[in-house]
Design an enzyme around this catalytic site. Structure first.
Site, PDB file in Angstrom:
ATOM      1  N   ASN A  69       0.543   0.728  -1.285  1.00 60.36           N
ATOM      2  CA  ASN A  69      -0.086   2.038  -1.468  1.00 60.36           C
ATOM      3  C   ASN A  69      -0.456   2.713  -0.154  1.00 60.36           C
ATOM      4  OD1 ASN A  69      -1.996   0.132  -0.903  1.00 60.36           O
ATOM      5  ND2 ASN A  69      -3.549   0.947  -2.279  1.00 60.36           N
ATOM      6  N   CYS A 126      -7.732  -1.005   7.833  1.00 61.47           N
ATOM      7  CA  CYS A 126      -7.736   0.413   8.197  1.00 61.47           C
ATOM      8  C   CYS A 126      -8.214   1.196   6.984  1.00 61.47           C
ATOM      9  CB  CYS A 126      -6.354   0.882   8.632  1.00 61.47           C
ATOM     10  SG  CYS A 126      -6.262   2.658   8.998  1.00 61.47           S
ATOM     11  N   ALA A 127      -9.277   1.973   7.167  1.00 60.29           N
ATOM     12  CA  ALA A 127      -9.816   2.761   6.056  1.00 60.29           C
ATOM     13  C   ALA A 127     -10.493   4.007   6.614  1.00 60.29           C
ATOM     14  CB  ALA A 127     -10.812   1.945   5.227  1.00 60.29           C
ATOM     15  N   LYS A 187      -8.737  15.920   6.556  1.00 60.18           N
ATOM     16  CA  LYS A 187      -8.955  16.741   7.742  1.00 60.18           C
ATOM     17  C   LYS A 187      -8.063  16.329   8.903  1.00 60.18           C
ATOM     18  CE  LYS A 187     -13.886  17.578   6.860  1.00 60.18           C
ATOM     19  NZ  LYS A 187     -15.234  17.436   7.449  1.00 60.18           N
ATOM     20  N   GLY A 188      -7.402  15.177   8.775  1.00 60.08           N
ATOM     21  CA  GLY A 188      -6.565  14.698   9.867  1.00 60.08           C
ATOM     22  C   GLY A 188      -7.212  13.614  10.694  1.00 60.08           C
ATOM     23  N   GLU A 196      -2.341  -6.733  16.181  1.00 62.04           N
ATOM     24  CA  GLU A 196      -2.244  -6.818  14.714  1.00 62.04           C
ATOM     25  C   GLU A 196      -3.385  -6.022  14.086  1.00 62.04           C
ATOM     26  OE1 GLU A 196      -2.743  -9.972  11.013  1.00 62.04           O
ATOM     27  OE2 GLU A 196      -3.237 -10.564  13.069  1.00 62.04           O
ATOM     28  N   VAL A 213       1.802   2.401   2.619  1.00 62.17           N
ATOM     29  CA  VAL A 213       3.034   2.445   3.414  1.00 62.17           C
ATOM     30  C   VAL A 213       3.315   3.862   3.901  1.00 62.17           C
ATOM     31  CG1 VAL A 213       5.545   2.170   3.304  1.00 62.17           C
ATOM     32  CG2 VAL A 213       4.062   0.408   2.373  1.00 62.17           C
ATOM     33  N   GLY A 266      -7.499  10.492   9.987  1.00 59.14           N
ATOM     34  CA  GLY A 266      -6.713   9.263   9.938  1.00 59.14           C
ATOM     35  C   GLY A 266      -5.671   9.214  11.039  1.00 59.14           C
ATOM     36  N   THR A 267      -4.978  10.317  11.249  1.00 54.08           N
ATOM     37  CA  THR A 267      -3.979  10.389  12.321  1.00 54.08           C
ATOM     38  C   THR A 267      -4.635  10.302  13.689  1.00 54.08           C
ATOM     39  OG1 THR A 267      -2.500  11.713  10.951  1.00 54.08           O
ATOM     40  CG2 THR A 267      -2.179  11.831  13.324  1.00 54.08           C
TER      41      THR A 267
END
Length: 441
Positions: A260, A221-222, A230-231, A217, A262, A233-234
């Site tokens: 916000n 996430c931030a 810049k990428g 779970e 999703v 997050g991925t």
């Protein structure tokens, strides 16, 4: 912590000004040429130079834009050139450029613009590949790090958890700070953070693994906005997927996402349809009002930590195979030469097999699509075959074109009295009357 006890506000303010003045002088001494100061730089000067160098390196992976002929051209910062003291840019039109820091800061693309460009598929694949390569290089050189930590009593881990808690508090203002502290420091929760040079925490995820139920779970996430574009997050989510599958032994990631965020989770492979059986997660995961339950099933063999590198290599391999198999590379065939008759219709019919280069590309009459159209010998069914095509073209002209609010200039032919010499310049004028005539033909 108690160094300032007993000092008045005026004394503190004076000391603050003195520190600022000293810092300004040290910065100035770093800027002037070394010939003016033969002595070796002080530790403070070296630290400032290193800080400026890190800031310049951290600009890599950011998006910029320039205007050309009224159109916005997107570019990617690929690095810093120490010889010219300028930043290296690669634009979507494959042009390279060197710009100084002042221009770079003025032309940085804001996060909202980058999000819009990604959603509209405006950012070309070339820039996406270059961006991932920049992150790969930063991670290999140690300038970008991903660390998995938990509340295990280690002092360094506790400091990182506190910094991660502060990051969540800034980026999730609607979540109570006490709730964030409880979850981040909870013994059952773990975290993965992304840091710059193992110092500055620029993003992270706090999660709780339910090993007996086979899922993780995601609680928080931030990622900082300048790192998100810049990428990072991925890449952060991919590291979590790899770790959760290989080290935790789970098969699914679940989260209750705000409306916000999703879109972010959808880009990371999450869906609103939970493939995990309901009895496995019901009663374990916390679903709150206004949240949307989303899940992601982990592939057992997919290398998440270097997915982008793998796909770019596969794409390049496919392109090379296509070039090897192609027998018409760099061959340009002439267009179709025909004379226009009434209403712009060719004076004689053009056969498909007469199109230059079509047969050389491997086309044969028995391929799909050829049998759907009648030849000249099937004149008995010509009218019946054209009726549905004519009806479709008329509806297209009527609904999509003729009734458009900006279509008024084309509804009537141009009056030569109002526009003298128009037909001397425009030899084949087009209007809706001509389109209707062509749809009948």
């Amino acid at each position: 912590m108690n160094a300032g006890v007993g000092e008045t506000k005026k004394q503190k303010k004076g000391k603050g000004r003195q520190k600022a003045s000293n810092r300004t002088r040290s910065i100035y001494s770093c800027v002037v040429s070394s010939s003016a100061h033969e002595s070796s730089p002080s530790p403070d000067e070296v630290s400032i130079v290193e800080k400026v160098k890190r800031e310049n390196e951290d600009m890599a992976g950011r998006y910029v834009f320039k205007m050309f002929c009224g159109e916005r051209i997107i570019g990617l910062v690929t690095g810093y050139d120490n010889e010219t003291s300028k930043f290296k840019i690669v634009y979507e039109d494959c042009n390279n450029d060197l710009i100084d820091k002042e221009i770079l800061l003025r032309t940085l693309a804001p996060p909202t613009l980058v999000d819009w460009m990604f959603d509209s598929h405006r950012i070309p694949r070339l820039l996406c590949i270059l961006q991932q390569k920049v992150l790969d290089d930063e991670e290999q050189e140690g300038r970008l790090g991903f660390v998995f930590i938990e509340n295990d009593g280690v002092d360094e881990h506790m400091i990182w958890l506190i910094e991660l808690k502060n990051l969540f508090s800034r980026h999730l203002p609607h979540v109570p700070k006490e709730y964030i502290v409880r979850r981040v420091l909870d013994l059952n929760h773990k975290s993965v953070m992304v840091s710059r040079r193992n110092q500055d925490v620029v993003g992270g995820i706090t999660y709780r693994p339910f090993l007996s139920q086979g899922f993780v779970e995601i609680a928080f996430c931030a990622v900082m906005a300048n790192e998100l574009i810049k990428g990072c997050g991925t890449r952060l989510m991919n590291h979590l997927k790899q770790h959760a599958r290989d080290m935790e032994g789970v098969t699914h990631l679940l989260t209750c996402a705000d409306s916000n965020v999703v879109d972010y989770f959808l880009k990371q492979g999450f869906t609103k349809e939970i493939t995990l059986k309901k009895d496995r997660w019901q009663g374990y995961i916390k679903v709150y009002d206004g949240g949307i339950l989303m899940g992601c099933e982990l592939h057992p063999k997919l290398p998440y930590s270097y997915t982008t590198t793998m796909t770019s290599h596969q794409r390049q391999a496919i392109i090379e195979r296509i070039r090897e198999a192609s027998n018409s590379e760099n061959i340009v065939y002439p267009g179709i030469d025909f004379q226009k008759g009434e209403a712009g219709i060719p004076s004689w019919p053009i056969k498909v097999e007469d199109i230059p280069g079509l047969k050389e590309a491997g086309w044969t009459p028995d391929q799909y699509g050829h049998s759907r159209f009648k030849t000249e010998n099937d004149s008995a069914d010509t009218a019946s075959n054209q009726e549905p095509i004519t009806a479709f073209m008329r509806s297209l002209l009527k609904l999509q074109i003729y009734d458009h609010p900006d279509a008024w200039p084309f509804k009537e032919p141009v009056d030569s009295d109002n526009a003298p010499g128009y037909y001397d310049v425009i030899k084949d004028p087009m209007g809706f009357k001509d389109d209707n005539d062509k749809s009948r033909v």
